[in-house]
Scaffold this motif. Structure first.
Motif, mmCIF file in Angstrom:
data_model
loop_
_atom_site.group_PDB
_atom_site.id
_atom_site.type_symbol
_atom_site.label_atom_id
_atom_site.label_comp_id
_atom_site.label_asym_id
_atom_site.label_seq_id
_atom_site.Cartn_x
_atom_site.Cartn_y
_atom_site.Cartn_z
ATOM 1 N N VAL A 70 43.881 -65.739 -71.043
ATOM 2 C CA VAL A 70 42.599 -66.246 -71.543
ATOM 3 C C VAL A 70 42.600 -67.228 -72.286
ATOM 4 O O VAL A 70 42.833 -67.723 -73.390
ATOM 5 N N TYR A 72 39.497 -66.782 -67.234
ATOM 6 C CA TYR A 72 39.908 -65.706 -67.688
ATOM 7 C C TYR A 72 41.060 -65.850 -65.962
ATOM 8 O O TYR A 72 40.813 -65.412 -64.849
ATOM 9 N N ASP A 108 36.422 -60.333 -75.774
ATOM 10 C CA ASP A 108 36.306 -60.663 -73.778
ATOM 11 C C ASP A 108 36.083 -59.977 -72.753
ATOM 12 O O ASP A 108 36.610 -59.858 -72.143
ATOM 13 N N ILE A 142 36.999 -59.397 -69.018
ATOM 14 C CA ILE A 142 38.004 -59.452 -68.907
ATOM 15 C C ILE A 142 38.464 -58.044 -67.946
ATOM 16 O O ILE A 142 38.943 -58.360 -66.355
ATOM 17 N N SER A 202 37.128 -59.278 -64.192
ATOM 18 C CA SER A 202 38.105 -60.591 -63.432
ATOM 19 C C SER A 202 39.039 -58.936 -62.895
ATOM 20 O O SER A 202 39.066 -60.177 -61.506
#
Length: 244
Positions: free
Chosen positions: A75, A83, A140, A144, A147
């Protein structure tokens, strides 16, 4: 309590950075093999198998001490792409996508969706076996997960098409047709795609453009009689290609 939480966060962050640093060599391997596969795909089958295995090898090695799934994503708040999924997952996925788009014409979206979904579930389960879930305190967390799932999505659906076509040894159905046009498509970034347009054939009731390689493009001329080879696919995804 605040001190304990801070120390714990610092420990997790340090462990994450250390784990990714340990696998720098694998990311370089992924980058090298991916460039090789995209620009000079020989030996095709060996390179494909290597790229298919790299995400699993990377997740296995990264997960030896059962770290958080977050350890697979860097990050960076100062970067445009905040990301960044580990390159041994991300880079092979996109390399396989590019080659699939250049090399294969498929004929069943439903079959790709079915096989790709099975592959996506499989790689997600492998991730859950080798890594711990992300802590709820990680702000996050959703991004995450998103992603990683996106990278897995790209990998899974392109991988099933690549495997389906590359390792398909079935006998093709042969359809004769005629070349009625040909053209080169240029992208904004300077890339070129080569297409030969043929008359309707088999269950394809409209004239269509079939992609060919740059080396094959000059071999085709308008009014040439050509053959379309139609195959069932190793994983049940029909596909076809053009030959003189």
């Amino acid at each position: 309590m605040r001190t304990i939480k801070t120390n714990k966060t610092l420990k997790n962050t340090t462990s994450k950075v250390y784990t990714l640093h340990q696998l720098d060599w694998l990311e370089y391997v992924a980058l090298g093999l991916s460039l090789w596969f995209v620009f000079y795909p020989k030996p095709y089958e060996i390179l494909l198998v290597a790229l298919l295995l790299l995400p699993f090898v990377g997740m296995f090695l990264n997960g030896l001490h059962k770290p958080s799934i977050a350890s697979l994503v860097e990050v960076d708040y100062s970067a445009k792409e905040k990301y960044d999924v580990a390159d041994f997952i991300d880079v092979p996925a996109w390399a396989i996508v590019l080659r699939v788009l250049m090399d294969y014409e498929t004929d069943s979206f439903i079959a790709i969706l079915t096989a790709g979904t099975v592959a996506l579930v499989g790689i997600c389960l492998f991730l859950l076996v080798t890594h711990q879930q992300i802590s709820d305190s990680n702000k996050d967390k959703s991004w995450i997960y998103g992603s990683i799932v996106f990278s897995f999505f790209v990998y899974s659906y392109s991988a099933v098409v690549a495997v389906n076509c590359t390792f398909d040894n079935s006998e093709p159905k042969v359809y004769e047709t005629e070349v009625i046009d040909k053209h080169i498509s240029r992208s904004r970034k300077g890339g070129r795609s080569y297409y030969v347009k043929v008359k309707p054939w088999g269950h394809h009731y409209d004239a269509e453009n079939i992609r060919v390689s740059s080396s094959e493009y000059d071999l085709y001329h308008i009014h040439d009689q050509v053959v379309v080879d139609y195959k069932e696919g190793l994983l049940g995804i029909p596909w076809y290609y053009l030959e003189k």
